[in-house]
Design a protein around this motif. Structure first.
Motif, mmCIF file in Angstrom:
data_model
loop_
_atom_site.group_PDB
_atom_site.id
_atom_site.type_symbol
_atom_site.label_atom_id
_atom_site.label_comp_id
_atom_site.label_asym_id
_atom_site.label_seq_id
_atom_site.Cartn_x
_atom_site.Cartn_y
_atom_site.Cartn_z
ATOM 1 N N LYS A 108 0.836 -1.212 0.000
ATOM 2 C CA LYS A 108 0.000 0.000 0.000
ATOM 3 C C LYS A 108 0.865 1.254 0.000
ATOM 4 N N LYS A 109 1.927 1.226 0.809
ATOM 5 C CA LYS A 109 2.831 2.382 0.852
ATOM 6 C C LYS A 109 3.519 2.565 -0.502
ATOM 7 N N PHE A 110 3.963 1.462 -1.107
ATOM 8 C CA PHE A 110 4.584 1.522 -2.430
ATOM 9 C C PHE A 110 3.607 2.124 -3.433
ATOM 10 N N LYS A 111 2.371 1.641 -3.418
ATOM 11 C CA LYS A 111 1.363 2.125 -4.362
ATOM 12 C C LYS A 111 1.137 3.631 -4.192
ATOM 13 N N ARG A 112 1.052 4.095 -2.949
ATOM 14 C CA ARG A 112 0.829 5.515 -2.690
ATOM 15 C C ARG A 112 2.015 6.347 -3.187
ATOM 16 N N LEU A 113 3.236 5.905 -2.873
ATOM 17 C CA LEU A 113 4.423 6.624 -3.332
ATOM 18 C C LEU A 113 4.533 6.607 -4.857
ATOM 19 N N HIS A 114 4.204 5.473 -5.455
ATOM 20 C CA HIS A 114 4.232 5.361 -6.918
ATOM 21 C C HIS A 114 3.230 6.318 -7.550
ATOM 22 N N GLN A 115 2.050 6.419 -6.956
ATOM 23 C CA GLN A 115 1.036 7.338 -7.476
ATOM 24 C C GLN A 115 1.520 8.787 -7.399
ATOM 25 N N ILE A 116 2.192 9.136 -6.307
ATOM 26 C CA ILE A 116 2.743 10.491 -6.169
ATOM 27 C C ILE A 116 3.790 10.737 -7.249
ATOM 28 N N SER A 117 4.665 9.766 -7.470
ATOM 29 C CA SER A 117 5.702 9.889 -8.489
ATOM 30 C C SER A 117 5.097 10.055 -9.879
ATOM 31 N N VAL A 118 4.094 9.246 -10.179
ATOM 32 C CA VAL A 118 3.417 9.342 -11.482
ATOM 33 C C VAL A 118 2.764 10.711 -11.629
ATOM 34 N N LEU A 119 2.111 11.191 -10.580
ATOM 35 C CA LEU A 119 1.470 12.504 -10.629
ATOM 36 C C LEU A 119 2.507 13.605 -10.884
ATOM 37 N N LEU A 120 3.632 13.551 -10.187
ATOM 38 C CA LEU A 120 4.685 14.547 -10.415
ATOM 39 C C LEU A 120 5.196 14.478 -11.851
ATOM 40 N N ASN A 121 5.382 13.261 -12.366
ATOM 41 C CA ASN A 121 5.819 13.103 -13.762
ATOM 42 C C ASN A 121 4.801 13.685 -14.731
ATOM 43 N N LEU A 122 3.523 13.453 -14.471
ATOM 44 C CA LEU A 122 2.483 13.999 -15.349
ATOM 45 C C LEU A 122 2.459 15.524 -15.313
ATOM 46 N N ILE A 123 2.669 16.095 -14.134
ATOM 47 C CA ILE A 123 2.716 17.560 -14.025
ATOM 48 C C ILE A 123 3.900 18.100 -14.816
ATOM 49 N N ILE A 124 5.065 17.449 -14.675
ATOM 50 C CA ILE A 124 6.256 17.884 -15.412
ATOM 51 C C ILE A 124 6.022 17.748 -16.915
ATOM 52 N N LEU A 125 5.408 16.658 -17.321
ATOM 53 C CA LEU A 125 5.101 16.453 -18.736
ATOM 54 C C LEU A 125 4.130 17.524 -19.235
ATOM 55 N N ALA A 126 3.108 17.828 -18.448
ATOM 56 C CA ALA A 126 2.151 18.884 -18.817
ATOM 57 C C ALA A 126 2.847 20.236 -18.906
ATOM 58 N N ASP A 127 3.769 20.500 -17.973
ATOM 59 C CA ASP A 127 4.569 21.729 -18.030
ATOM 60 C C ASP A 127 5.296 21.822 -19.370
ATOM 61 N N GLY A 128 5.947 20.728 -19.748
ATOM 62 C CA GLY A 128 6.703 20.707 -21.002
ATOM 63 C C GLY A 128 5.818 20.936 -22.201
ATOM 64 N N ILE A 129 4.661 20.302 -22.212
ATOM 65 C CA ILE A 129 3.720 20.485 -23.322
ATOM 66 C C ILE A 129 3.246 21.933 -23.370
ATOM 67 N N ALA A 130 2.930 22.496 -22.207
ATOM 68 C CA ALA A 130 2.491 23.898 -22.153
ATOM 69 C C ALA A 130 3.589 24.828 -22.671
ATOM 70 N N LEU A 131 4.833 24.544 -22.308
ATOM 71 C CA LEU A 131 5.945 25.374 -22.789
ATOM 72 C C LEU A 131 6.118 25.271 -24.303
#
Length: 139
Positions: free
Chosen positions: A109-132
């Motif tokens: 469960k802890k792994f899943k939660r941390l993985h979800q946070i990591s994926v969310l951060l990656n998606l935000i960074i990817l969205a930032d790049g697309i916006a730029l």
């Protein structure tokens, strides 16, 4: 980031067991996360060197996107990824549908939660790049 997140990782997980795929992807992360940090840092630094002050509205938006990409990539690399590695090392297997012990279930469960946070951060960074990219093409 797009290739790794949308194409490479899903193909690896589709064609391997969860444990094998996790190991393969685990070999890529020590290169992936520093690369993302480096690209975001280089982008931010090069932009800062070209700025003229006072900032106009569009410049401020671009600066905010670059700063957030750098912060989120650093957070992923220095905080989240080390925690994910630590927790993952304690889990015997992700292939089994049921964990062997209660402790392993909590670790999953802890792994899943941390993985979800990591994926969310990656998606935000990817969205930032697309916006730029969109901003640079429009203006």
């Amino acid at each position: 980031m797009f290739m790794f997140s949308i194409i490479v990782t899903p193909v690896i997980f589709k064609n391997n067991t969860r444990d094998a795929a996790g190991s393969i992807v685990g070999y890529l992360f020590p290169v992936y996360f520093p690369f993302v940090v480096g690209v975001s840092a280089l982008s931010l630094l090069s932009y800062l060197l070209t700025l003229s002050w006072p900032l106009m509205r569009l410049q401020t938006i671009i600066l905010c996107l670059l700063v957030s990409a750098f912060i989120f990539s650093m957070l992923n690399f220095t905080v989240i990824h080390p925690q994910v590695k630590k927790v993952k090392a304690k889990v015997h297997s992700f292939d089994k549908s049921m964990p062997d012990t209660v402790d392993e279930g909590l670790l999953r469960k802890k792994f899943k939660r941390l993985h979800q946070i990591s994926v969310l951060l990656n998606l935000i960074i990817l969205a930032d790049g697309i916006a730029l990219i969109v901003i640079s093409q429009r203006f």
